[in-house]
Structure formats: C-alpha cells, structure tokens
Design an enzyme around this catalytic site. Structure first.
Site, PDB file in Angstrom:
ATOM      1  CB  THR A  71      -1.577  -0.112  -1.395  1.00 24.60           C
ATOM      2  OG1 THR A  71      -1.982   0.207  -0.054  1.00 24.60           O
ATOM      3  CG2 THR A  71      -0.387  -1.043  -1.364  1.00 24.60           C
ATOM      4  CG  ASN A 150      -0.461   7.151   7.754  1.00 22.52           C
ATOM      5  OD1 ASN A 150       0.631   7.535   7.345  1.00 22.52           O
ATOM      6  ND2 ASN A 150      -0.648   5.940   8.237  1.00 22.52           N
ATOM      7  CD  GLN A 178      -4.720   9.556   6.102  1.00 22.13           C
ATOM      8  OE1 GLN A 178      -5.666  10.271   6.440  1.00 22.13           O
ATOM      9  NE2 GLN A 178      -4.754   8.237   6.209  1.00 22.13           N
ATOM     10  CB  ALA A 199     -12.497   6.524  -3.299  1.00 18.07           C
ATOM     11  CG  HIS A 200     -10.639   3.727   1.813  1.00 18.43           C
ATOM     12  ND1 HIS A 200     -10.285   3.327   3.078  1.00 18.43           N
ATOM     13  CD2 HIS A 200      -9.510   3.645   1.067  1.00 18.43           C
ATOM     14  CE1 HIS A 200      -8.990   3.009   3.088  1.00 18.43           C
ATOM     15  NE2 HIS A 200      -8.505   3.189   1.881  1.00 18.43           N
ATOM     16  CB  THR A 236     -13.214  -5.358 -16.455  1.00 15.56           C
ATOM     17  OG1 THR A 236     -13.050  -6.241 -17.564  1.00 15.56           O
ATOM     18  CG2 THR A 236     -14.552  -4.639 -16.581  1.00 15.56           C
ATOM     19  CB  CYS A 327       7.426  -0.736  19.313  1.00 19.30           C
ATOM     20  SG  CYS A 327       8.220  -0.296  17.779  1.00 19.30           S
TER      21      CYS A 327
HETATM   22  C1  LIG Z   1      -0.729   7.771   3.817  1.00 21.07           C
HETATM   23  C2  LIG Z   1      -1.347   6.532   3.250  1.00 21.07           C
HETATM   24  N1  LIG Z   1      -0.869   6.004   2.113  1.00 21.07           N
HETATM   25  C3  LIG Z   1      -1.379   4.906   1.562  1.00 21.07           C
HETATM   26  C4  LIG Z   1      -2.439   4.248   2.135  1.00 21.07           C
HETATM   27  C5  LIG Z   1      -2.983   3.024   1.488  1.00 21.07           C
HETATM   28  O1  LIG Z   1      -4.220   3.268   0.871  1.00 21.07           O
HETATM   29  P1  LIG Z   1      -5.203   2.052   0.490  1.00 21.07           P
HETATM   30  O2  LIG Z   1      -5.758   1.541   1.775  1.00 21.07           O
HETATM   31  O3  LIG Z   1      -6.255   2.674  -0.371  1.00 21.07           O
HETATM   32  O4  LIG Z   1      -4.420   1.043  -0.249  1.00 21.07           O
HETATM   33  C6  LIG Z   1      -2.987   4.746   3.335  1.00 21.07           C
HETATM   34  C7  LIG Z   1      -4.084   4.044   4.011  1.00 21.07           C
HETATM   35  O5  LIG Z   1      -4.085   3.872   5.215  1.00 21.07           O
HETATM   36  C8  LIG Z   1      -2.425   5.921   3.898  1.00 21.07           C
HETATM   37  O6  LIG Z   1      -2.895   6.449   5.031  1.00 21.07           O
END
Ligand SMILES: Cc1ncc(COP(=O)(O)O)c(C=O)c1O
Length: 378
Positions: A71, A150, A178, A199-200, A236, A327
């Site tokens: 983000t 995503n 993604q 990274a996650h 930091t 929706c």
């Molecule tokens: C395509 C995409 N962009 C941005 C993000 C945001 O990443 P973060 O959760 O590391 O802020 C995500 C997370 O779901 C994502 O799938």
C-alpha cells in the site's frame, strides 16, 4: 483437516525466512544510522538485502526503496510520480486494488488530475486499444495498471503497456504485489517507472515491502525525517522485515519454475474437480494458463440462496478462503472487481488462492465440502 486457501491475502512465512530473521534479531541490534561498529554492521545487513532484491530484479540497488508494504509503495509511486512530474491526467482500470484506486481518486477529487478508467471485458482484460487512444490524446499521462488481479487472477501484458507508455511519454506504474516472487521480473527489460512488492505475499513477513523507482524517474522524498533510504523515506528501517523480505524473494527465485508447475497443477486439478462435481460452476476472470495468475482461482457457485453463508460454512469446516459477491451498484459491500466484470450478483463467489504448501488431498477435501454444501441447497 484445516486448509488454508487464502494465499492471495497473505502467505505463511517460510521457515528459512523465520530463521534468517531470528538470527539477525539475536545478533544485531544496532541502529543502521549509527556510525559506530554496531550500527555499521546492521547497515551492511540492510544494504546486502537491497542488493539481493535489486540483483533478482536485474536493477541497481539505488533503485530499490524499502517500505511498510504494498500500500505504501503504491501510494508513493502514484502521489510522487504525479505531483513531482506535473502530470495532469492519469489512466487506470476499475479492477485495481484500493491502494491504487483510492489514491488516484483522491488526486482527482482534489483537482490534481483528470482520471480516465479503462473499459474491461467480462474476464477482466483491460481495453488496451482504448489505452493507446487515451495516450495519443493525452501525452505525458500517468498509467497505473496491475500485473495480475488479486481477486480474479487475470494478467495484463505489462511489457506491451510499458512499450505504449514509452511511445507516448507516459509514466508507468504497475502494482506487481500479486506476481512478485511468483514470476521472473526483469525490470531492465520492462522499461517501467515504478513497481511494487509486499513480502507477505511471497512467504515473507508482514509490514514490509518495496518500491522500485527507475533511476530516470526522479521523485522527491516520500517520508520526511532522517536520512534513511538515501533521504527518501525517513524512519529507522524495519531491519528484520527487510532481511526476511530479501530471503523470501531469494527462495522464490531459486525455486520458481518448480513451484509454478506444482501450483499450476493444483489449480488445474481444482478446476477439473469443480467442473466434474458441481453442476453449473462458473469461473470469474480468465482461467487460461497464459493469461491467469497460477495462484488464484475465483469460482462462482450455483447455490444462489447461500450468499455469504458459503464462505461461512467453509470456514466452520476448517477451510479458509475469501470472496464475496458482485454487489449491486452503489452498495457499500461486495467486490468492486466482480462488480466491474458484471459477475452474476446472485451467485456466491469464492477466491481460492494457492501456495507451495497446499496439496491435492486438501483440494479433494475442499471440493468434497463444496459439493455437499451445494447439493444440500440444490
Ligand atoms: C494487488 C495488491 N496491491 C496492494 C496490496 C496491498 O499490500 P499490503 O497489504 O502489503 O499493503 C495488496 C494486498 O492485498 C494487493 O493484493
């Protein structure tokens, strides 16, 4: 049985990544900005991680900036890319992650830019002819298009988009959150301005990501404060997160072909099993191998009376997935992506997303549960 099929939301951390992070935590506590030995040692660790990431993406370490995640990287690319270059027009698609869409919408609301949204087809492909037309009419635009969606997994040909952007002097940002760690990204070949990673999403820790900024694309600092990240992002550094990110990306690149083949096999198997056992199953997005992220499968179920209860029932059966419905227009809930591709808003949709940790036995278990749930309601 507990089954985790929500790897597009986040992935479990690879044990080797945890080991690398813990070893760093135990042995290195200096502040990388300190000039004494303890600090210098940790500074070296951060710079080594930067070099690893840069090497894997075939760019210079000076082009990699560590952030708090996808983000922040998306926000930075968009806000700094647009404001620092005096851009007045931006182009994106309605399928982008909110980290992109909400940022661009805010810039449109405050009068900084005009925003054009590309049309998309029922499978989530953006209209690239319209993109070219818009670029012709508005040279020096800012373009933000994600590599793979995503929610539905549809892939956009960012190599083609980057060539178009170059032709019409546009700045190009791609949210690659993604696909980072799941595909080889040779950024020098791509000629792109901004790319983002978290990274996650590739078996690394949460709360750390990176922004690639092409050295030709000058931007101002994005967080004011100390001189960290070469004066661009004060604060930091998240040293252990950065170590984990680099280790995770390294592991992904070392085993990418093998994992891609394995995970694609799981996805193909699930498509086959769902088609065989659930009459009336449909898929959202493009599910062809060439045009679809191999970690994501979005399915739309015929049990129209279940709505969100399908996910709830999966959850109580030990299965973690995510999803929602298309929706109706103006509704505060539901998926903006499914809505934009006109997915049937009566049918519950589930996003299954896979990783190297999943197995065929898990897929059999999930399809069996889905079959029972849909038959019960038939
Ligand atoms: C395509 C995409 N962009 C941005 C993000 C945001 O990443 P973060 O959760 O590391 O802020 C995500 C997370 O779901 C994502 O799938």
């Amino acid at each position: 049985m507990q089954v985790y099929l929500d790897n597009a939301a986040t992935t479990p951390i690879d044990p080797k990544v945890i080991a690398a992070m813990v070893a760093t935590m135990e042995q290195n506590y200096g502040n990388p900005s300190s000039i004494h030995a303890h600090g210098r040692k940790v500074k070296t660790i951060v710079e080594k991680a930067r070099k690893t990431v840069a090497g894997l993406l075939n760019v210079s370490p000076a082009e990699i900036f560590f952030t708090s995640g996808g983000t922040e990287a998306d926000n930075t690319a968009i806000v700094r890319g647009i404001i620092d270059h005096g851009i007045m027009h931006a182009i994106t698609s309605p399928l982008e992650h909110h980290a992109v869409l909400h940022t661009l919408e805010e810039l449109e609301k405050n009068g900084t830019i005009r925003l054009s949204l590309l049309s998309v087809d029922g499978k989530g492909n953006v209209d690239l002819r319209q993109l070219e037309q818009l670029l012709k009419e508005n040279p020096r635009s800012f373009v933000s298009l994600m590599h793979a969606n995503n929610e539905i997994g549809t892939i956009t040909d960012i190599e083609y988009v980057s060539a178009l952007c170059k032709q019409y002097q546009a700045i190009f940002h791609s949210d690659t959150v993604q696909t980072m760690g799941h595909y080889v990204h040779d950024l020098t070949k791509l000629q792109i301005d901004f790319v983002t990673g978290a990274a996650h999403k590739f078996h690394g820790p949460k709360g750390v990501g990176f922004l690639y900024v092409n050295h030709h694309t000058k931007i101002k600092p994005f967080i004011y404060g100390g001189a960290q990240e070469r004066n661009m992002r004060g604060g930091t550094e998240n040293v252990y997160g950065i170590v984990g990110l680099a280790k995770a990306l390294e592991i992904c690149y070392a085993q990418m072909a093998e994992h891609q083949q394995y995970i694609q096999g799981l996805k193909d198997y699930m498509i086959g099993q769902l088609k065989m056992h659930i009459h009336g199953i449909q898929f959202n997005g493009d599910i062809t191998r060439e045009n679809s992220l191999y970690t994501v499968l979005n399915a739309s179920f015929p049990c129209t009376d279940m709505a969100d209860m399908l996910l709830f029932n999966l959850d109580i059966s030990g299965i973690s997935a995510s999803g929602g419905s298309a929706c109706s227009s103006g509704s505060a809930i539901g998926s903006h992506v499914l809505h934009a591709i006109h997915a049937d808003n009566e049918r519950p949709c589930v996003r299954f997303s896979f990783s190297k940790n999943n197995t065929r036995e898990e897929i059999d278990f999930v399809v069996g549960k889905l079959r029972t749930l849909c038959l019960e309601k038939a």
